[in-house]
Design a protein around this motif. Structure first.
Motif, PDB file in Angstrom:
ATOM      1  N   ASN A 193       0.451  -0.744   0.022  1.00 55.63           N
ATOM      2  CA  ASN A 193      -0.061   0.082   0.086  1.00 55.63           C
ATOM      3  C   ASN A 193       0.752   1.585  -0.112  1.00 55.63           C
ATOM      4  N   CYS A 219       0.670   1.232  -3.674  1.00 51.60           N
ATOM      5  CA  CYS A 219      -1.010   1.471  -4.383  1.00 51.60           C
ATOM      6  C   CYS A 219      -1.806   3.039  -3.419  1.00 51.60           C
ATOM      7  N   SER A 251       0.697  -7.162  -6.131  1.00 46.96           N
ATOM      8  CA  SER A 251      -0.134  -6.000  -6.068  1.00 46.96           C
ATOM      9  C   SER A 251      -0.157  -5.770  -4.682  1.00 46.96           C
ATOM     10  N   HIS A 252      -1.006  -4.724  -4.194  1.00 45.97           N
ATOM     11  CA  HIS A 252      -0.456  -4.045  -2.961  1.00 45.97           C
ATOM     12  C   HIS A 252       0.372  -2.793  -4.001  1.00 45.97           C
ATOM     13  N   SER A 273      -5.763  -9.345  -7.102  1.00 42.60           N
ATOM     14  CA  SER A 273      -5.943  -7.839  -8.040  1.00 42.60           C
ATOM     15  C   SER A 273      -7.251  -7.773  -8.778  1.00 42.60           C
ATOM     16  N   ARG A 298      -6.691   0.492  -5.895  1.00 48.50           N
ATOM     17  CA  ARG A 298      -6.113  -0.724  -5.670  1.00 48.50           C
ATOM     18  C   ARG A 298      -6.034  -1.967  -6.868  1.00 48.50           C
ATOM     19  N   TYR A 310     -10.847   2.475   1.382  1.00 48.48           N
ATOM     20  CA  TYR A 310     -11.670   0.842   2.163  1.00 48.48           C
ATOM     21  C   TYR A 310     -13.092   1.224   2.593  1.00 48.48           C
TER      22      TYR A 310
END
Length: 326
Positions: free
Chosen positions: A127, A136, A165-166, A188, A198, A278
């Protein structure tokens, strides 16, 4: 109930590339038995992310490996041949993944250490930017650092799968450029279909496919749509990815947390890791293993050819593991 087309086909492997037990030593590892199915299953279980030290991850792996090895429903696997053997024995093959390079604590030799303990997939940043690259959720992603590129080289040498991912979009593209082996986006969804930060861009998915890699569409409601963890939402993202990069570069991976109530509580307590994008829809909905087990029938009903269903359900991730694991 499998339809007649599925019954007529050979059993298909299900490859769950990322799920999450509670990150505690006494986690209920028996919950992984929810992936038992005709055709066999592989599960990759997360063992840590950005907040965790190497010592924490080591302790978790020691406790979980002992308990998983003691349950005859499961088989810890180190080689692809052992995945195949587990499937033949009606067991669930189990290995592990790390969602951040932080537990390496800057020591590239720990890639081999974690590989030896069963970690087969690692993503550089979770993240937000760290020593390896951008996340991300960063306002500006400056891409992989020199350390991040060295990490990719070490992972390629050891046999650990590189995961974007992330990571931020620029960092993800740098991963595709830097790796000499197939990479993945383990869990993802597609930003072209739902604009969550994301999710990955079309360019990221195409660059991943060019490495021979796989995009694992994930069952998290806020990444599939406005907190929609339905089978239809998952299949819409599969359709989009298949149209973009072909069925040979698409997989499934739920990111299901077996402690989802506790995870939702953590979101509110950790705004630095989980900001408003989120939390705006309330408690996140997740696709459970039982729904994932119905994806095969859903794809067949949608008219996907048998070979494409076999590839998406698990064959593509199996191919990547065959190309990368040592």
């Amino acid at each position: 109930m499998l339809n007649e087309s599925a019954e007529a086909s050979p059993p298909r492997l299900l490859w769950e590339q990322h799920c999450c037990l509670p990150l505690e030593r006494n986690a209920p590892v028996g919950e992984l038995a929810r992936y038992l199915r005709r055709g066999g299953s592989y599960t990759s279980v997360n063992v840590g992310y950005a907040p965790h030290s190497g010592e924490f991850v080591d302790g978790l792996l020691a406790a979980w490996r002992e308990r998983i090895a003691g349950d005859d429903r499961f088989r810890l696997v180190a080689k692809v041949a052992e995945v195949d053997a587990a499937v033949r024995a009606d067991q669930i093959a189990v290995a592990f993944d790390l969602e951040d390079s932080g537990p390496l604590e800057g020591r590239l030799e720990r890639v081999q250490h974690y590989y030896d303990l069963g970690v087969r997939t690692l993503l550089p940043s979770y993240n937000n930017r760290n020593a390896a690259g951008g996340g991300c959720l960063d306002a500006v992603d400056e891409g992989l650092t020199a350390y991040g590129r060295a990490l990719v080289r070490e992972m390629n040498a050891v046999g650990m799968v590189v995961d974007g991912s992330h990571c931020g979009a620029r960092t993800g593209l740098d991963l595709s450029e830097s790796t000499e082996r197939p990479m993945v986006y383990s869990h993802s969804c597609m930003r072209g279909l739902w604009g969550h930060p994301r999710n990955i861009t079309d360019d990221q998915a195409k660059a991943c496919a060019e490495t021979g890699g796989v995009v694992g569409i994930t069952g998290v409601g806020i990444f599939l749509g406005p907190n929609d963890a339905s089978l239809d939402a998952l299949v819409r993202h599969i359709d989009y990815a298949v149209e973009l990069v072909g069925p040979e570069h698409v997989g499934v991976s739920t990111d299901y947390p077996f402690d989802h109530d506790d995870f939702n509580a953590l979101l509110a307590e950790s705004p630095e890791l989980f900001p408003e994008c989120y939390t705006r829809w309330g408690a996140i909905e997740f696709m459970p293993p039982e729904t994932l087990l119905t994806v095969e029938d859903a794809l067949l009903a949608r008219g996907y050819p048998d070979d494409a269903v076999t590839a998406i359900l698990g064959g593509n991730f199996h191919r990547v593991a065959s190309a990368v694991w040592r």
